[in-house]
Scaffold this motif. Structure first.
Motif, PDB file in Angstrom:
ATOM      1  N   ASP A  58     -11.704   3.010   2.274  1.00 23.78           N
ATOM      2  CA  ASP A  58     -10.731   3.673   1.546  1.00 23.78           C
ATOM      3  C   ASP A  58     -11.319   5.106   1.454  1.00 23.78           C
ATOM      4  N   LEU A  94       0.865  -1.174  -0.045  1.00 21.22           N
ATOM      5  CA  LEU A  94       0.000  -0.065   0.023  1.00 21.22           C
ATOM      6  C   LEU A  94       0.744   1.218  -0.125  1.00 21.22           C
ATOM      7  N   GLY A 151     -12.065  -2.116   5.846  1.00 23.46           N
ATOM      8  CA  GLY A 151     -11.404  -2.010   4.629  1.00 23.46           C
ATOM      9  C   GLY A 151     -11.770  -0.706   3.982  1.00 23.46           C
ATOM     10  N   GLY A 183      -3.910  -1.534   7.225  1.00 22.89           N
ATOM     11  CA  GLY A 183      -4.084  -0.476   6.352  1.00 22.89           C
ATOM     12  C   GLY A 183      -3.094   0.487   6.812  1.00 22.89           C
ATOM     13  N   ARG A 215      -6.439   4.055   3.174  1.00 26.06           N
ATOM     14  CA  ARG A 215      -6.278   2.871   2.362  1.00 26.06           C
ATOM     15  C   ARG A 215      -6.274   1.488   2.959  1.00 26.06           C
ATOM     16  N   GLN A 216      -7.557   0.808   2.583  1.00 19.26           N
ATOM     17  CA  GLN A 216      -7.778  -0.680   3.215  1.00 19.26           C
ATOM     18  C   GLN A 216      -7.627  -0.445   4.705  1.00 19.26           C
ATOM     19  N   VAL A 217      -8.006   0.444   5.492  1.00 21.44           N
ATOM     20  CA  VAL A 217      -7.984   0.471   6.919  1.00 21.44           C
ATOM     21  C   VAL A 217      -9.217  -0.289   7.605  1.00 21.44           C
TER      22      VAL A 217
END
Length: 274
Positions: free
Chosen positions: A42, A9, A40, A77, A26-28
């Motif tokens: 964004d 990432l 996830g 993420g 991002r994809q947290v």
């Protein structure tokens, strides 16, 4: 955080900073025990814009704000603020490039870029409005008291409380207390302001005065992320509206999506608040 995931990432943050987004998410993911709160997420926030985050209770909105400001630690993420990865740094070792958790001093430096206003005002009850606003500049940023006092007076004037500087929180209305909290955050000169349902604890007649100050701050070009149920504010002030439910972003776009929701989940939510 998963090392391979983080390395995969990391390129996402390279666009951040001066010419790119103020915030990149991002994809947290965030897990509390058995509860998977964020699944996830964004999101990008451009400098000088207002992003309004809408959604039902338990959708992960407040958790997302707390992760941006590092009041919680994300499970997976990446989050970048002004192009800088938050909470971690990459370190070259004999085994390759690995993620290392930042120390408290480095996290405090990153956090200093961000001001946060909570649902509850969190003012010190034994301090006047002026003293509350001076506290962080003096004791966190080591600003000389005379300079901090001058700055605090200016910020209280900015939020319409020049005549309440010597009042204690118990002598102020809820709306006035929240405006002191906004002044306190602004006194640290943040790059970004986060607002976590700042009007939900207020009586209806006091909501307008707080939203008025927030409109003013937005008009001055502050980057803002606002978790709110105030649809009028989202329509009029936000450049980006995000609807979250079940720990994911369900819809996002301009404020027009409030009047033209694309999903049944967003339509159902709007039916409860409009």
């Amino acid at each position: 955080m998963d090392e391979a995931q983080g390395q995969g990432l990391s390129a996402a943050g390279q666009a951040g900073g001066e010419d790119g987004p103020a915030i990149i998410i991002r994809q947290v993911h965030k897990v509390f025990g058995d509860l998977h709160v964020l699944k996830g997420v964004d999101l990008e926030v451009m400098p000088g814009t207002v992003t309004a985050i809408l959604g039902p209770s338990g959708s992960g909105k407040s958790t997302l704000l707390r992760l941006i400001n590092q009041l919680e630690t994300r499970t997976a993420g990446e989050i970048y603020v002004d192009g800088e990865l938050t909470g971690y740094k990459y370190v070259q070792t004999r085994r390759g490039r690995v993620l290392q958790t930042l120390d408290e001093k480095a996290i405090a430096r990153q956090r200093s870029k961000i001001g946060m206003v909570f649902q509850r005002f969190n003012l010190f009850p034994h301090m006047t409005a002026l003293e509350n606003v001076m506290e962080a500049p003096v004791h966190v940023a080591a600003v000389p008291k005379a300079q901090a006092r001058e700055e605090a007076l200016a910020q209280l004037d900015r939020v319409g409380l020049a005549d309440r500087v010597d009042y204690y929180p118990s002598q102020l209305s809820g709306g006035q207390q929240q405006r002191v909290a906004i002044a306190r955050a602004l006194a640290m000169h943040p790059d970004i302001m986060l607002f976590d349902e700042p009007t939900s604890a207020l009586d209806p007649e006091l909501v307008g005065e707080v939203l008025g100050v927030m409109r003013q701050v937005a008009g001055e070009g502050m980057t803002m992320v606002v978790v709110t149920h105030e649809m009028g504010f989202a329509r009029e002030v936000a450049e980006q509206v995000v609807f979250m439910d079940g720990g994911v972003v369900v819809e996002q776009g301009g404020p027009e999506i409030i009047d033209n929701p694309a999903t049944g989940r967003f339509k159902g939510f709007l039916a409860t608040v409009l």
